[in-house]
Design an enzyme around this catalytic site. Structure first.
Site, PDB file in Angstrom:
ATOM      1  N   TYR A   1     -14.953   3.535   7.937  1.00  0.00           N
ATOM      2  CA  TYR A   1     -13.663   3.694   8.205  1.00  0.00           C
ATOM      3  C   TYR A   1     -13.235   4.331   9.640  1.00  0.00           C
ATOM      4  CZ  TYR A   1      -8.798   5.252   7.319  1.00  0.00           C
ATOM      5  OH  TYR A   1      -7.418   5.436   7.449  1.00  0.00           O
TER       6      TYR A   1
ATOM      7  N   ILE B   1      -1.771  11.579   3.371  1.00  0.00           N
ATOM      8  CA  ILE B   1      -0.574  11.397   3.246  1.00  0.00           C
ATOM      9  C   ILE B   1      -0.400  11.580   1.659  1.00  0.00           C
ATOM     10  CG2 ILE B   1       1.368   9.759   3.330  1.00  0.00           C
ATOM     11  CD1 ILE B   1       0.336  10.546   6.348  1.00  0.00           C
TER      12      ILE B   1
ATOM     13  N   LYS C   1     -11.622   2.834  13.243  1.00  0.00           N
ATOM     14  CA  LYS C   1     -10.252   3.511  13.697  1.00  0.00           C
ATOM     15  C   LYS C   1     -10.457   3.894  14.911  1.00  0.00           C
ATOM     16  CE  LYS C   1      -7.696   3.024  10.268  1.00  0.00           C
ATOM     17  NZ  LYS C   1      -6.242   1.890  10.354  1.00  0.00           N
TER      18      LYS C   1
ATOM     19  N   GLY D   1       0.935  -1.485   0.148  1.00  0.00           N
ATOM     20  CA  GLY D   1       0.042  -0.082  -0.027  1.00  0.00           C
ATOM     21  C   GLY D   1       0.915   1.383  -0.055  1.00  0.00           C
ATOM     22  N   GLN D   2       0.114   2.286   0.042  1.00  0.00           N
ATOM     23  CA  GLN D   2       0.968   3.640  -0.166  1.00  0.00           C
ATOM     24  C   GLN D   2       1.989   3.991   1.085  1.00  0.00           C
ATOM     25  OE1 GLN D   2      -1.330   7.246   1.188  1.00  0.00           O
ATOM     26  NE2 GLN D   2      -0.204   8.434  -0.039  1.00  0.00           N
TER      27      GLN D   2
ATOM     28  N   ASP E   1      -3.195 -12.487   4.264  1.00  0.00           N
ATOM     29  CA  ASP E   1      -4.614 -11.789   4.622  1.00  0.00           C
ATOM     30  C   ASP E   1      -4.726 -11.827   6.153  1.00  0.00           C
ATOM     31  OD1 ASP E   1      -7.286 -11.066   4.842  1.00  0.00           O
ATOM     32  OD2 ASP E   1      -8.110 -12.312   3.345  1.00  0.00           O
TER      33      ASP E   1
HETATM   34  N1  SER Z   1      -6.280   9.258   4.081  1.00  0.00           N
HETATM   35  C1  SER Z   1      -7.356   8.492   4.635  1.00  0.00           C
HETATM   36  C2  SER Z   1      -8.454   8.729   3.643  1.00  0.00           C
HETATM   37  O1  SER Z   1      -8.614   9.601   3.214  1.00  0.00           O
HETATM   38  C3  SER Z   1      -7.472   9.192   5.944  1.00  0.00           C
HETATM   39  O2  SER Z   1      -6.891   8.552   6.998  1.00  0.00           O
HETATM   40  O3  SER Z   1      -9.145   7.549   4.007  1.00  0.00           O
END
Ligand code: SER
Length: 325
Positions: free
Chosen positions: A148, A178, A152, A16-17, A58
Site C-alpha cells: 500500500y 480517518i 502511495k 468507501g469510508q 472498476d
Molecule cells: N487508514 C489507512 C490504512 O490503515 C492509512 O492510510 O491503511
C-alpha cells in the site's frame, strides 16, 4: 453559468469510508446531479444511490471509466478508490493493480479529456521505519514497507509528474487514520480506532489488534472532508506542493483512546492482542508536521481527541437506538 465554471464531479470509491461522506457533502455543495458516485461492487447505501447519479465502475477498466467521463461531461475527479494497507499485504497484486494501474487510467483519462482537476489521496503509509517518527517533516525519507505504501509513494510522484509534464492540476494529501461514524473503513491498519467505538456502543468491550502504546496520527471525518475540499478549491498559485501534503490533526495511543471512551461508556473494557497489523503500525509515524498544508492552503483542523470521541459516541449511540448500527 458558463461551462468552465460549472462543476461535474466524479467520485471513485464512493461507497468507501471517505468516499461515501465526501460524495454527500459535494452533492450538497454543487448539486446532486453534478456529482457522479461510482463504486466497484459494494452495494451503495440507499441515500448515496438515490440522491444522485451512481455507476458501478472498476477503475482498472480504462474504457469503462472513459465512458462515464464522457457520459456525464466530467471535469473533476476525486479518486477515492483504493486498496488499504492490511488487505494490500494479503493481496499485493490487487493492491498494485487498483492503486497504480487504476490511478494511471484516471490520470491518463484526465489528460486526454482535459479535465480541470484531479484529487489523488496519499497516506501516512508513504513513510517507513527510516523516517523520523515524531513530527515527521514534509520532505523526508519515503521507504514504505507495505505494498500500500509503495503504491502511495508512486501515486504522489506520478501525480506531481502529470502536473509538471502535462500541466494537469493534480492535488493530494497524506491522510492519517480517518475516524468516522457512517461507513466503517475496510482493510486498513488504523481501523481499530473506528472499530473500538462501534464495539464500545454495541458490546461494551473491544479486542484491539495493536498494542496499547501504539500511537498513530488520526483525524475525524468532518476535518478530513473539509481539508479535502479546501485543498481542491484553493487557487493553484498558492501551492508549492501538489500531491504530497502532510495533513495532521491529532495523535494518540490505543490506550489513550480507550481511556477517553471509558470517560463516557461506563464499564467499557479494552484488551490489546496485536496481530500482523502491529508491524505495519510500527513502521508509521506517531505525529506529523503539516505546516506546509497550513501555510499553502490554510489547513486548520477543528477536532481533538476529546471532541471527536464525544461526537462519535453521540452519533453511534443514536444509530444504535434506531437499530441501525
Ligand atoms: N487508514 C489507512 C490504512 O490503515 C492509512 O492510510 O491503511
Amino acid at each position: 453559468m458558463s461551462k468552465k465554471s460549472m462543476k461535474k464531479i466524479l467520485v471513485t470509491g464512493s461507497v468507501g469510508q471517505i468516499g461515501s461522506e465526501l460524495t454527500m457533502v459535494l452533492r450538497e455543495k454543487y448539486g446532486n446531479d453534478n456529482v457522479v458516485a461510482c463504486g466497484r461492487k459494494t452495494k451503495p447505501s440507499y441515500t448515496l444511490y438515490n440522491s444522485g447519479p451512481f455507476e458501478f465502475l472498476d477503475i482498472t477498466d480504462k474504457d469503462a471509466v472513459g465512458k462515464v467521463i464522457k457520459k456525464y461531461d466530467i471535469d473533476t475527479i476525486y479518486n477515492m478508490a483504493a486498496i488499504l494497507s492490511a488487505v494490500g499485504e494479503e493481496k499485493p497484486l490487487v493492491c498494485w493493480n487498483v492503486n497504480i494501474n487504476g490511478l494511471y487510467n484516471i490520470l491518463e483519462l484526465a489528460r486526454e479529456y482535459e479535465l480541470t482537476r484531479v484529487f489523488v489521496p496519499s497516506s501516512i503509509a508513504v513513510f517507513g521505519p527510516e523516517t523520523p517518527r515524531i513530527n515527521t517533516p514534509q520532505e523526508t525519507v519515503l521507504k514504505p514497507k507495505t505494498m500500500y505504501g509503495v503504491t502511495k509513494v508512486a501515486g504522489e510522484i506520478l501525480g506531481d509528474y502529470y502536473f509538471k509534464r502535462f500541466g494537469l492540476d493534480v492535488r493530494g494529501v497524506r491522510y492519517p487514520g480517518i475516524i468516522s461514524s457512517e461507513t466503517p473503513p475496510g482493510g486498513g491498519t488504523t481501523d481499530y480506532a473506528v472499530e473500538i467505538f462501534y464495539e464500545a456502543i454495541k458490546n461494551n468491550k473491544y479486542t484491539c489488534f495493536v498494542k496499547k502504546d501504539t500511537t498513530l496520527p488520526m483525524m475525524y471525518m468532518p476535518d478530513c472532508i473539509k481539508g479535502t475540499i479546501d485543498l481542491m478549491n484553493v487557487d493553484i498559485s498558492k501551492l508549492r506542493h501538489h500531491c504530497d501534503f502532510n495533513m495532521a490533526s491529532m495523535s494518540f495511543s490505543a490506550e489513550e483512546l480507550s481511556a477517553e471512551i471509558k470517560k463516557h461508556v461506563t464499564g467499557f473494557k479494552c484488551e490489546f492482542v496485536p496481530d500482523f497489523r502491529q508491524a505495519i503500525a510500527d513502521s508509521w509515524p506517531q505525529s506529523i508536521d503539516d505546516s506546509a498544508a497550513r501555510k499553502e492552503w490554510g489547513w486548520n483542523p477543528s477536532y481533538n481527541l476529546s471532541s471527536m470521541t464525544e461526537d462519535m459516541l453521540e452519533k453511534l449511540s443514536n444509530r444504535h437506538e434506531k437499530g441501525n448500527l
